[in-house]
Structure formats: structure tokens, C-alpha cells
Design an enzyme around this catalytic site. Structure first.
Site, short mmCIF file in Angstrom:
data_model
loop_
_atom_site.label_atom_id
_atom_site.label_comp_id
_atom_site.label_asym_id
_atom_site.label_seq_id
_atom_site.Cartn_x
_atom_site.Cartn_y
_atom_site.Cartn_z
N GLU A 1 -1.70 6.50 58.81
CA GLU A 1 -2.32 5.30 59.41
C GLU A 1 -3.04 4.52 58.32
O GLU A 1 -3.59 5.10 57.38
CB GLU A 1 -3.36 5.65 60.49
CG GLU A 1 -2.77 6.15 61.78
CD GLU A 1 -3.82 6.45 62.85
OE1 GLU A 1 -4.87 5.76 62.89
OE2 GLU A 1 -3.58 7.39 63.63
N GLU B 1 -6.67 13.67 63.46
CA GLU B 1 -8.08 13.33 63.19
C GLU B 1 -9.12 14.16 63.94
O GLU B 1 -9.81 13.67 64.84
CB GLU B 1 -8.34 11.86 63.51
CG GLU B 1 -7.57 10.90 62.65
CD GLU B 1 -7.97 9.47 62.90
OE1 GLU B 1 -8.69 9.18 63.87
OE2 GLU B 1 -7.59 8.61 62.10
#
Ligand code: BG6
Length: 470
Positions: free
Chosen positions: A375, A164
Site C-alpha cells: 500500500e 497491519e
């Protein structure tokens, strides 16, 4: 029968700083999160990962629970300063052994490890030399990656370099809410470029190492919707897509930046600056797969005001998206509340269909790239009724998102695994331990005792039925 392939990897995920604890044990060096979380007022009620949920000492118990739940894969990150306390050079043998033992324990239970090399805990020593703004950090990252390949490459097939960019660069260098706490878009863009360089160097080293495995990158899958179909909101929406998707995915999946945005950034701020060879490095080292982290959708509107983001870290619904508390850039765009949206207590919009839409838009732009949902989860304060953790909302959330993945598979997407966030309740960065995500509850009043939640048994059935029973 479900549409999930029979070798689909039903997993769960975590990250080193959020679970391990043992922040200064057995020779580990400090990370930027160790430093930052000790600053007064930096996190919710001063919580930090000094002990976290003590996975470092309890990993065998945790792996046994993973096996009991039936997990086929576990995504975890390696703490760079646990292996290389100063970021490069001297190796900490105890750190190397910890992950080696963890990997062995997983394999003994037929759980496939998926390693993330960088989940935000940069060695403090490298930050002191300039962090991601210094090109030398990309070189140190390659050294660290090679060390990991050397020790774990014989047993681990699935690797990703970074987790990320939008968060550790966006919060670290634009909003300033994460370390190193800088608020400067130009510095953010150059730091982000060094991350792409580090990624490409690590991919090249992976391929040279001859490891029989695959290497990818993990990004937030941020789906957007315009607030209205006005010309201004539509322009803002396209810009947000360009920045949050194309800028962050193109360099690792196409090996180049989106041309028009690159020109704009270089004209406006003079960044990113390329070193000789960078273009070829990015072009020659694109990913084998992409990991997508999906939690929420953002509604985008035109923006003529200065905006300043204070994140909702308390779980009191409605604090996000208040006037003057919206993330955005003057003259470009901002994130606003969707008037028809359903929101969590942390003001994250729940929109399962966005996962199908997002996967299909990745496929449309980047072709048949293998995808892992690395995720996805609901952060909530779970109800405890008669001593049981009755996390029905989490079950609903995950069930709807599994449906969304199945829809994408039916539409032709190559999705190979699903890693809900997270296996266990952990430290939620700025939000402390009150924002729970796990299948396993951790009792902080009772020496961190583990307890299976209702969702634990539910996910066990999901896995057993290959997604049919949900
Ligand atoms: C992702 C991160 O951004 O979202 C995780 O990779 C994080 O580390 C998760 O915990 C949920 O975010 P938060 O802020 O609610 O913990």
C-alpha cells in the site's frame, strides 16, 4: 530505462469491507466492522460499508477497468464472514463462489491475484467468544485459511495472512477507535500474540497444502525521526522503533520477539503469555516475503504528559498533533508535528524518502527478504474541474514514491511489486468516502458510477513504461 525488473508487479490494492458492500447478502455473516460502524458516532457522519462501492455486484466492471489501466496484479482481501458466517463450521457457498469468480475474472485479464486473508473484518461471532484475546480465534483462523487454500490455491500464488497489526490491534485495543474499542495495552499485547500464532499456523498449513506459491505478512512501514538529538528524544525514538517495527516484524521474519522488549512487557504486564509450543511454532514458520504499507513518517519526542488521541477524521488540516491530542504513552514517547514537514489535510506527513529509508532498514535488519509495497497513496478530496477529476496531487505523491522505490532497488533491495492504495475510491474506515485514494472515482450521487481520474491515465503510462515514464 528504469531500474524496475521486467517482471515487476505494478498493481493496486483494496480491502473487502471498504469496497464490497452487500454486507448481509447471499448468506454473509456480520463482521465486527458491520456492528461497529452502525454505532452512533463511531464513524465520520455515520458512514459504513453496507453498500460501500458495491464491488460485490460490479466486480466485472471493476476488473475490466483494472485491465484497461494495465494492472499486472490486484491485492484484495477476503471477507472471513462471507465464507464462514459464524467464523468456523458451516461454509457459505455463495461467498466461496464470489471470490472464485473474481479470481477467474482477474486471470482472464492476466492480472495476478494477491490475497490478504485478514483485513480487519473479524466475524462478529468470534468477537462474541473473545476475539483475538481468545486463543480459539487463532485456531478458527487456521480453519478459514485452509478453506481459502482449498478453493483458491490452484489459481492464486501470492498470499498474505494479516494486514497491519499496528492498526487493528493498536486502534482496536489501545486507542479504542476501531472495534472492539478497548483501551488496555496488556490486552493488546496478548491479542497481538494470538495474531502471530494464527499467522504461524496459517503459514504451516500453507506449506503442508503444497500450493505452488508464497505467503507473507503485511505491516505498516512506519519510519520515525526524533524531534531533536537530545538524549530524551533519542531514547523515545529508539523505543518507538522497537515497538512499531521490531515488535511487529521480528515474530514473523525472525520467528521471535525482540528479547529486551519482551522481558520489559512480561515484567510490567505479565504478557504475552505463551502456550506450550508457541516458540517453536513462530520459529518454524517465518514468512516468504514481507508486504510494506507506507504512507507517512512520524516525528517522535519524549513525553511526560498524559496523551489522548482523537484522530483527524474530517480532513480539516491541523486537527492532529494539537496539544493534548497526540498519540503517546506517558514517560515513554509521543508523536508530534514535524515543524518542517509537509502534511496532508488529514495531518499525515508526506515524506517519500522515508520509503527508501524504511525499505533499506528492513533489509538491514532482516536480510534479503523479498518485499512488496502493498500500500501507498494519498488520501485527499480530489478537485473536479469541468467534470474531470484532476488529481494532480496524487500523481505527484505516487511519482515521488515510485522514485523512492527505484532508489531502494538501486541500493540492492529486492522489491517485487507496487500496489498503490487504492484501485478505486472506497470507504476510508472512520473517514467515510470523502478521503479519496483511487485511480477510479465513484459518484455517490449517480448510482455509484465509475469514472477514470487523471491519475488513471498517468498510471497506465507508468505501467506501460515499466516505471520509466512518471
Ligand atoms: C491502511 C489500511 O492502514 O491505510 C487501509 O490498510 C486504509 O485499509 C489505508 O484505508 C488508509 O487509511 P485511511 O484511514 O486513510 O483509510
Amino acid at each position: 530505462m528504469s531500474a524496475f525488473p521486467k517482471d515487476f508487479l505494478w498493481g493496486a490494492a483494496s480491502a473487502a469491507y471498504q469496497v464490497e458492500g452487500a454486507y448481509n447478502a447471499d448468506g454473509k455473516g456480520p463482521s465486527i466492522w458491520d456492528t461497529f460502524s452502525h454505532l452512533p458516532g463511531a464513524t465520520y457522519q455515520g458512514t459504513n460499508g453496507d453498500v460501500a462501492v458495491d464491488h460485490y455486484h460490479r466486480f466485472r466492471e471493476d476488473v475490466a477497468l483494472m485491465a484497461e489501466m494495465g494492472m499486472k496484479s490486484y491485492r484484495f482481501s477476503i471477507s472471513w464472514p462471507r465464507l464462514l458466517p459464524a467464523g468456523r463450521g458451516a461454509v457459505n457457498a455463495a461467498g466461496v463462489k464470489f471470490y472464485s469468480d473474481l479470481i477467474d475474472a482477474l486471470l482472464e485479464h492476466n492480472i495476478e491475484p494477491m490475497i490478504t486473508l485478514y483485513h480487519w473484518d473479524l466475524p462478529q461471532a468470534l468477537q462474541d467468544e473473545g476475539g483475538w484475546e481468545a486463543r480459539s480465534t487463532a485456531e478458527a483462523f487456521e480453519e478459514y485459511a485452509r478453506l481459502c487454500y482449498q478453493h483458491y490455491g490452484d489459481r492464486v500464488k501470492l498470499w498474505s495472512t494479516f494486514n497491519e497489526t499496528v492498526c487493528f490491534i493498536g486502534f482496536g485495543y489501545i486507542t479504542g477507535g476501531h472495534p472492539p474499542g478497548i483501551q488496555n495495552p496488556a490486552r493488546a499485547i496478548q491479542a497481538c500474540h494470538h495474531v502471530f500464532v494464527a499467522h504461524a499456523k496459517a503459514v504451516a498449513a500453507f506449506r503442508r497444502s503444497g500450493i505452488n506459491g508464497k505467503i507473507g505478512f503485511v505491516n505498516v512501514l512506519q519510519t520515525h525521526t526524533p524531534l531533536s538529538d537530545s538524549k530524551e528524544d533519542m531514547a523515545a525514538f529508539h523505543l518507538a522503533e522497537g515497538i512499531f517495527t521490531h515488535w511487529l516484524y521480528d515474530p514473523v521474519l525472525k520467528g521471535e520477539y525482540p528479547a529486551a522488549l519482551l522481558e520489559q512487557a512480561q515484567t510490567l504486564w505479565g504478557v504475552p503469555q505463551f502456550a506450550p509450543g508457541d516458540e517453536a511454532l513462530l520459529r518454524d514458520n517465518i514468512c516468504d516475503f514481507i508486504g510494506l504499507n507506507y504512507y507517512k513518517r512520524e516525528t517522535i519526542a519524549a513525553n511526560n504528559q498524559d496523551t489522548h488521541l482523537t484522530m483527524n477524521t474530517s480532513g480539516k488540516k491541523g486537527l492532529g498533533h494539537q496539544q493534548g491530542n497526540e498519540f503517546g504513552f506517558k514517560g515513554l514517547f509521543k508523536f508530534v508535528r514535524n515543524p518542517n514537514g509537509v502534511y496532508t489535510d488529514w495531518d499525515w506527513e508526506i515524506y517519500p524518502q522515508g520509503l527508501t529509508e524504511g525499505i533499506m532498514s528492513i533489509k538491514a535488519r532482516y536480510g534479503d527478504i523479498p518485499i512488496y509495497i502493498t500500500e501507498n497513496g494519498l488520501g485527499a478530496k480530489d478537485p473536479i474541474i469541468d467534470g474531470e477529476i484532476v488529481d494532480d496531487d496524487r500523481i505527484d505523491y505516487l511519482s515521488q514514491h515510485i522514485q523512492a522505490i527505484e532508489d531502494a532497488i538501486k541500493q540492492g533491495a529486492d522489491v517485487r511489486g507496487y500496489y498503490p492504495w487504492s484501485f478505486i475510491d472506497l470507504l476510508s474506515w472512520l473517514n467515510g468516502f470523502q478521503k479519496q485514494y483511487g485511480f477510479v472515482y465513484v459518484d455517490h450521487q449517480k448510482q455509484l458510477a465509475r469514472q477514470r481520474k487523471k491519475s488513471f491515465f498517468w498510471y497506465q503510462d507508468v505501467i506501460k513504461s515499466n516505471g520509466a515514464k512518471r
